[in-house]
Design an enzyme around this catalytic site. Sequence first.
Site, PDB file in Angstrom:
ATOM      1  N   GLU A 181       0.842  -1.207   0.000  1.00 13.84           N
ATOM      2  CA  GLU A 181       0.000   0.000   0.000  1.00 13.84           C
ATOM      3  C   GLU A 181       0.874   1.252   0.000  1.00 13.84           C
ATOM      4  OE1 GLU A 181      -0.552  -2.691   1.863  1.00 13.84           O
ATOM      5  OE2 GLU A 181      -2.320  -3.298   0.734  1.00 13.84           O
ATOM      6  N   GLU A 253       9.879 -15.661  -1.070  1.00 18.94           N
ATOM      7  CA  GLU A 253      11.114 -14.901  -1.276  1.00 18.94           C
ATOM      8  C   GLU A 253      11.247 -13.992  -0.064  1.00 18.94           C
ATOM      9  OE1 GLU A 253      13.921 -12.988  -1.701  1.00 18.94           O
ATOM     10  OE2 GLU A 253      12.847 -11.574  -2.963  1.00 18.94           O
ATOM     11  N   LEU A 254      11.977 -14.464   0.956  1.00 24.25           N
ATOM     12  CA  LEU A 254      11.986 -13.777   2.247  1.00 24.25           C
ATOM     13  C   LEU A 254      13.295 -13.014   2.454  1.00 24.25           C
ATOM     14  CD1 LEU A 254      10.238 -16.640   4.262  1.00 24.25           C
ATOM     15  CD2 LEU A 254       9.217 -14.801   2.930  1.00 24.25           C
ATOM     16  N   CYS A 287      16.642  -7.204  -0.432  1.00 25.69           N
ATOM     17  CA  CYS A 287      16.712  -8.499   0.271  1.00 25.69           C
ATOM     18  C   CYS A 287      18.084  -9.141   0.134  1.00 25.69           C
ATOM     19  CB  CYS A 287      15.612  -9.435  -0.211  1.00 25.69           C
ATOM     20  SG  CYS A 287      15.679  -9.733  -1.974  1.00 25.69           S
TER      21      CYS A 287
HETATM   22  P1  NAD Z   1       6.640  -5.833   7.034  1.00 30.81           P
HETATM   23  O1  NAD Z   1       7.118  -7.203   7.269  1.00 30.81           O
HETATM   24  O2  NAD Z   1       5.556  -5.299   7.908  1.00 30.81           O
HETATM   25  O3  NAD Z   1       6.115  -5.702   5.539  1.00 30.81           O
HETATM   26  C1  NAD Z   1       6.804  -6.210   4.418  1.00 30.81           C
HETATM   27  C2  NAD Z   1       5.792  -6.361   3.290  1.00 30.81           C
HETATM   28  O4  NAD Z   1       4.897  -7.415   3.586  1.00 30.81           O
HETATM   29  C3  NAD Z   1       4.913  -5.113   3.100  1.00 30.81           C
HETATM   30  O5  NAD Z   1       4.818  -4.819   1.733  1.00 30.81           O
HETATM   31  C4  NAD Z   1       3.554  -5.480   3.674  1.00 30.81           C
HETATM   32  O6  NAD Z   1       2.466  -4.901   2.942  1.00 30.81           O
HETATM   33  C5  NAD Z   1       3.526  -6.989   3.518  1.00 30.81           C
HETATM   34  N1  NAD Z   1       2.795  -7.629   4.620  1.00 30.81           N
HETATM   35  C6  NAD Z   1       2.934  -7.389   5.945  1.00 30.81           C
HETATM   36  N2  NAD Z   1       2.090  -8.164   6.656  1.00 30.81           N
HETATM   37  C7  NAD Z   1       1.405  -8.906   5.749  1.00 30.81           C
HETATM   38  C8  NAD Z   1       0.396  -9.903   5.848  1.00 30.81           C
HETATM   39  N3  NAD Z   1      -0.064 -10.319   7.038  1.00 30.81           N
HETATM   40  N4  NAD Z   1      -0.102 -10.433   4.720  1.00 30.81           N
HETATM   41  C9  NAD Z   1       0.353 -10.049   3.500  1.00 30.81           C
HETATM   42  N5  NAD Z   1       1.314  -9.122   3.341  1.00 30.81           N
HETATM   43  C10 NAD Z   1       1.840  -8.564   4.451  1.00 30.81           C
HETATM   44  O7  NAD Z   1       7.884  -4.891   7.146  1.00 30.81           O
HETATM   45  P2  NAD Z   1       8.261  -3.443   6.653  1.00 30.81           P
HETATM   46  O8  NAD Z   1       8.491  -2.556   7.845  1.00 30.81           O
HETATM   47  O9  NAD Z   1       7.392  -2.924   5.576  1.00 30.81           O
HETATM   48  O10 NAD Z   1       9.661  -3.796   6.035  1.00 30.81           O
HETATM   49  C11 NAD Z   1      10.714  -4.186   6.831  1.00 30.81           C
HETATM   50  C12 NAD Z   1      11.025  -5.639   6.767  1.00 30.81           C
HETATM   51  O11 NAD Z   1      10.483  -6.217   5.586  1.00 30.81           O
HETATM   52  C13 NAD Z   1      12.519  -5.819   6.671  1.00 30.81           C
HETATM   53  O12 NAD Z   1      13.026  -6.209   7.906  1.00 30.81           O
HETATM   54  C14 NAD Z   1      12.720  -6.861   5.603  1.00 30.81           C
HETATM   55  O13 NAD Z   1      13.057  -8.093   6.146  1.00 30.81           O
HETATM   56  C15 NAD Z   1      11.387  -7.065   4.970  1.00 30.81           C
HETATM   57  N6  NAD Z   1      11.350  -6.857   3.533  1.00 30.81           N
HETATM   58  C16 NAD Z   1      11.855  -7.820   2.740  1.00 30.81           C
HETATM   59  C17 NAD Z   1      11.832  -7.672   1.379  1.00 30.81           C
HETATM   60  C18 NAD Z   1      12.392  -8.712   0.454  1.00 30.81           C
HETATM   61  O14 NAD Z   1      12.566  -8.409  -0.716  1.00 30.81           O
HETATM   62  N7  NAD Z   1      12.630  -9.913   0.888  1.00 30.81           N
HETATM   63  C19 NAD Z   1      11.290  -6.515   0.829  1.00 30.81           C
HETATM   64  C20 NAD Z   1      10.769  -5.521   1.671  1.00 30.81           C
HETATM   65  C21 NAD Z   1      10.778  -5.725   3.036  1.00 30.81           C
END
Ligand code: NAD
Length: 479
Positions: A181, A253-254, A287
């Site tokens: 979002e 893809e974590l 990532c």
């Molecule tokens: P977050 O874990 O809250 O969110 C990451 C993404 O997941 C967001 O786009 C969010 O919309 C989605 N998300 C969150 N909860 C969800 C749910 N219950 N169901 C479906 N989608 C959901 O974290 P953040 O603060 O936005 O980002 C920080 C963390 O996210 C970092 O520590 C990093 O590990 C991770 N991240 C990883 C990648 C990657 O490419 N692997 C990319 C972006 C963020």
Amino acid sequence: MTAPQFDVKNGLYIGGEWLGPEGRETQVVLNPATGQPLGELPLATTADMDRALEAAARGFEQWRKTAPQERGAVLARTAALVRERAEELALLATLEEGKPTAEARGEVAATAALLDFHAGEAVRIYGRVLPRPTGTRSLVLQQPVGPVAAFCAWNFPVMNPVRKISPAVAAGCSVILKPSEETPASAIAIMRCFQDAGLPGDVAQLVFGVPDAVSRHLLASPVTRKLSFTGSVPVGKHLLKLAADTVMKATMELGGHGPVLVFDDCDLDKTLDTLVTHKFRNAGQVCVAPTRFHVQEGIYERFTKGFAERAAALKIGDGRSSETQMGPMANPRRPEAIGAMIEDAVRSGARMLTGGAARSGDGFFFSPTVLADVPLDAKAMNEEPFGPIALIRPFATTEDAIAEANRLPFGLGAYCFTENGRRQNQLADEIEAGMVAINTVRLSWADAPFGGVKESGYGSEDAPEGIASHMITKSVHIV
Ligand code: NAD
């Protein structure tokens, strides 16, 4: 600086229709370089999600029967439109995510290349004929798995949505995508490329909402046959538990915690130039970002000094300026999290060489930070920082370096710098990671599998494997 039109008002795309805020909650989208609102995004209601599921079920029945050549042609036309609209896409990504526009242009080019690759692969999904007595047959068929529920993060606002939609479309699946979002405009612009390229309306849907509510709803439905997620490890584990209830296929893809092993025999200046640029790409929010720098004792002092000097010289600013080398962090949560990690590392004994603070004023800026002698028990050495911090430590032997690379439960990207060929093979064999880069930082190619092992996930994206993960196999025996 040209400003593209930032319009997310009618941002839901369900059953071939763009839907707006009427009767729906909305969410404000911020520019991370200024902290100012860019627009308001409608959020899907439960009824919208049900409509998306119905459309995806219809879309699958239609698309699975479509000739692979036609599926490939739609993807090729989408690639052409992405190239035609490259500047608009790149500027939108910069506006809503913060990355420098030069980086965003690179992301758009890679996105078009991936679409082209999938366009070609769509016609190369082969089955097998097994040897049997004359007049009889056993066949192994490859069939699309079914409607996919996909969720992706904000860090590559153009590429991430395509990594979800494109392999599904090539395979003959339908898809419901919930991008972040926080970066909806790029995903909307990408969906318009698919639509204008002739992808039938029911095949791909775009929804936004409260992430947990959307994923719970879509994953509980018997219509959904595959989960595809890009994001953090904790959210990934949570979604896998939901997916277990209907035993669906999954691509995860974590996060990672990229180890970088730098040996005495590397070309030091070249290695430093490459690593500093790569470390601070997208303000470290990648990532596969290089995170833990393990440097052999003989070059340790020169490496830390050279790294800190280069990091301190980076120009930080609004990604729309051509001078900017590093933009803001994507949202206000990140500087806060990074600040806390740095404080913890310094408290546990790390030496701060440069950076260390959020920039005061507008936007979510954080200075490029370099920490040396970071103790192994510092939080940052164990949890994914996802920000502009480099953590440096010395090592003595190749075995020590490999043990350190494998110490954490992550296994996504790993980097090694050494001119010794025998050691290169040992590192490639023994590092526990989905991708190992030696004397380079490039891990992402359309034709190479992209993905992790251990808690970094499973089920590669890109490459033929990215399409195979959208297929099921069926054995047929005809006597
Ligand atoms: P977050 O874990 O809250 O969110 C990451 C993404 O997941 C967001 O786009 C969010 O919309 C989605 N998300 C969150 N909860 C969800 C749910 N219950 N169901 C479906 N989608 C959901 O974290 P953040 O603060 O936005 O980002 C920080 C963390 O996210 C970092 O520590 C990093 O590990 C991770 N991240 C990883 C990648 C990657 O490419 N692997 C990319 C972006 C963020």
